[in-house]
Scaffold this active site. Structure first.
Site, PDB file in Angstrom:
ATOM      1  CB  SER A 216      -0.960  -0.046   1.191  1.00  0.00           C
ATOM      2  OG  SER A 216      -1.947   0.923   1.062  1.00  0.00           O
ATOM      3  CD  GLU A 339      -5.199  -3.886  -4.614  1.00  0.00           C
ATOM      4  OE1 GLU A 339      -5.359  -3.494  -3.436  1.00  0.00           O
ATOM      5  OE2 GLU A 339      -4.136  -4.377  -5.032  1.00  0.00           O
ATOM      6  CG  HIS A 451      -5.547  -2.186  -0.396  1.00  0.00           C
ATOM      7  ND1 HIS A 451      -4.524  -2.054  -1.292  1.00  0.00           N
ATOM      8  CD2 HIS A 451      -5.251  -1.352   0.637  1.00  0.00           C
ATOM      9  CE1 HIS A 451      -3.645  -1.170  -0.842  1.00  0.00           C
ATOM     10  NE2 HIS A 451      -4.061  -0.736   0.331  1.00  0.00           N
TER      11      HIS A 451
END
Length: 548
Positions: A216, A339, A451
């Site tokens: 991330s 995600e 995600h």
């Protein structure tokens, strides 16, 4: 952009020294029949860690001086040395934030897991995510013991400055020693890399073989550090996972807004920008964060709408990621299959209403698009919904409003630039680039492969009590975790990513079966870029920048 165990609010010396560390190791206080606690000699002094099953671990090792008092908003300074042997069995405090208890400005500490302090192993440096605002290397999800022992790696995690203390820009905060006035968290990451280069050998690592990995915000950082002339020579290869590539206004502040944010904060606190060094830390944090409360349209600043990462300052970041050159290093680029289900599933860090009808879907997509623009062009929400529905029908995937929103959200904010940057590299500088999509499904009420669902499987912490309800801990999950760790470890050792549980992974080439899909009953398979038709809807949308 959060580590799984924090909930959805989160989501960035040479061989001579090693010989000296062995030859000069001081005696321990342990009895003759007790195993000696592992020790290592860093450039600042000796540290004593603890011994695990097949690994040693050193926690809370300072890699820079505390950035407190007059050093707030300064470039990181080397840590002060110490006499004797420093205890390294407890993590340092998380960097100051609003979520983790015990957070502090005094947080610049590293943690090292190693199979042995002897030898010369590849080093894997991992940068945690958390939207440049939250997270810590001490979170249980990032326990490096399995990666170190199974992969024969030295694994390093660390904290760096977050939020207003780590990411911003203002010339009134120029460091008199270095001349830098921005991106203090990115500077911390660079200082950590220099520390690893100088100290890896003391922990059984090879300072000339450092792989940089992150998820991330941490994935974005791997990219930026691999581009920078100061840090690129220290890095052998990178593993950006679900990288939140920086672009304004959605994922960063413009330089002008970064300056204004600090000026507005100083004005609210009755001081100057330079005077912010003397403001109580939590007051400064809360006042700055308050500028970004509420819907983007209600704020004084037009950028930093979703996240506020590194700012283009001309030195630590010369341009937004999509404008910058390729790092040119070997890369294993990873994204998750969905995600967006991190943001549209239970406990979203930035919740939107859950659409149940097409009319609601159109409204919610329009609200989402305001994260990246002042005004949504007429018809853009409809055109994206139409394109995503058509792709879903063609590929036999769900077309309900929540599923469509989930795909649009994750692709626009994350997956589009990840895939397009990989395609650009394949076209412009063919070299060792590998692609992986993590597709293991989470358990209800969560859905998809969200995600940041990657971290528990990479580190093998999917089965700890705080993670197991979402990620599972059965035989299949263990096999997926083993495979993920094998792929990253083999890459860090210098080969193509390999695992006994996965097919041979070729160098990435668009339109060929060169993406490794990891997860599900098959464990691993090769495929052409999944859901490529969805991404084409963004090419002409004019919303998320297309890499050039």
């Amino acid at each position: 952009m959060r580590p799984a165990t924090m909930g959805r609010r989160l989501f960035l010396t040479g061989s001579a020294a090693a010989a000296a560390a062995v030859a000069m190791r001081p005696r321990t206080a342990y009895g003759a029949d007790a195993p000696a606690a592992p020790q290592a000699r860093t450039t600042a002094g000796w540290v004593r860690g603890s011994q695990g099953d097949g690994f040693a671990v050193f926690k809370g090792v300072p890699y820079a001086a505390p950035p407190t008092g007059a050093l707030r908003f300064s470039s990181p300074r080397p840590p002060a040395g110490w006499d004797g042997v420093r205890d390294a069995t407890a993590f340092g405090a998380p960097s100051l934030q609003s979520v983790l208890p015990g957070s502090s400005e005094d947080s610049l500490y590293a943690n090292v897991w190693t199979p042995s302090t002897d030898g010369r192993r590849p080093v894997l440096v991992y940068i945690h995510g958390g939207g440049w605002k939250l997270g810590a290397a001490s979170m249980p999800v990032y326990d490096g013991s399995k990666l170190a022992a199974r992969g024969d790696l030295v694994v390093v995690t660390f904290n760096y400055r977050l939020g207003v203390f780590g990411f911003g820009l203002h010339e009134d905060l120029t460091d008199w020693r270095t001349g830098y006035a921005a991106n203090w968290g990115l500077q911390d990451q660079a200082a950590l890399l220099r520390w690893v280069s100088r100290n890896a050998a003391a922990f059984g690592g090879d300072p000339d073989n450092i792989t940089l990995c992150g998820t991330s915000a941490g994935g974005s950082s791997t990219w930026q550090l691999a581009l920078h002339p100061e840090t690129r020579p220290l890095i052998r290869r990178i593993v950006p996972i679900s990288a939140a590539h920086v672009w304004a206004p959605a994922v960063g502040l413009t330089p002008a807004d970064a300056r204004s944010a600090l000026e507005l904060t100083a004005g609210k606190l009755g001081t100057t920008v330079a005077g912010l060094r003397a403001v109580p830390a939590t007051t400064l944090r809360d006042t700055f964060d308050g500028l970004f409360a509420g819907a983007p349209a209600t704020r004084q600043l037009a950028s930093g709408r979703e996240y506020r990462g590194p700012v283009v300052d001309g030195y630590w970041m010369s341009g937004e990621d999509w404008q910058s050159a390729d790092p040119g290093l070997p890369v294993l680029s990873v994204n998750t299959a969905t995600e967006g289900s991190f943001f549209t599933g239970p406990g979203s860090p930035s919740p939107l209403p859950t659409p149940t009808t097409d009319e609601e879907l159109r409204t919610v997509v329009g609200t989402y698009l305001l994260k990246g623009t002042d005004q949504v062009p007429a018809g853009l929400a409809d055109s994206l919904i139409t394109a995503y529905r058509a792709a879903a029908v063609a590929e036999g995937r769900p077309t309900d409003p929540l599923s469509v929103l989930t795909e649009i959200y994750g692709d626009g904010l994350l997956r589009y630039q990840i895939v397009r940057l990989a395609e650009r590299r394949a076209a412009q500088c063919p070299s060792r680039q590998y692609r992986m999509e993590f597709a293991h499904p989470v358990r209800a009420p969560w859905f998809g492969s969200p995600h940041e669902s990657t971290s528990p499987f990479l580190f093998g912490t999917n089965g700890i009590p705080s993670n197991a309800p979402e990620f599972g801990n059965g035989p299949l999950e263990q096999q997926v975790s083993d495979t993920f760790g094998d792929l990253v470890a083999s890459f860090a050792h210098g080969s193509a990513p390999t695992s006994p549980n996965a097919p041979a992974l070729p160098v990435f080439a668009p339109d060929t079966a060169s993406t490794l899909v990891l997860g599900g009953p098959a464990v691993a398979r090769l495929a052409v870029t999944p859901k490529a038709a969805q991404l084409r809807a963004w090419d002409t949308a004019g919303w998320v920048p297309r890499p050039v």
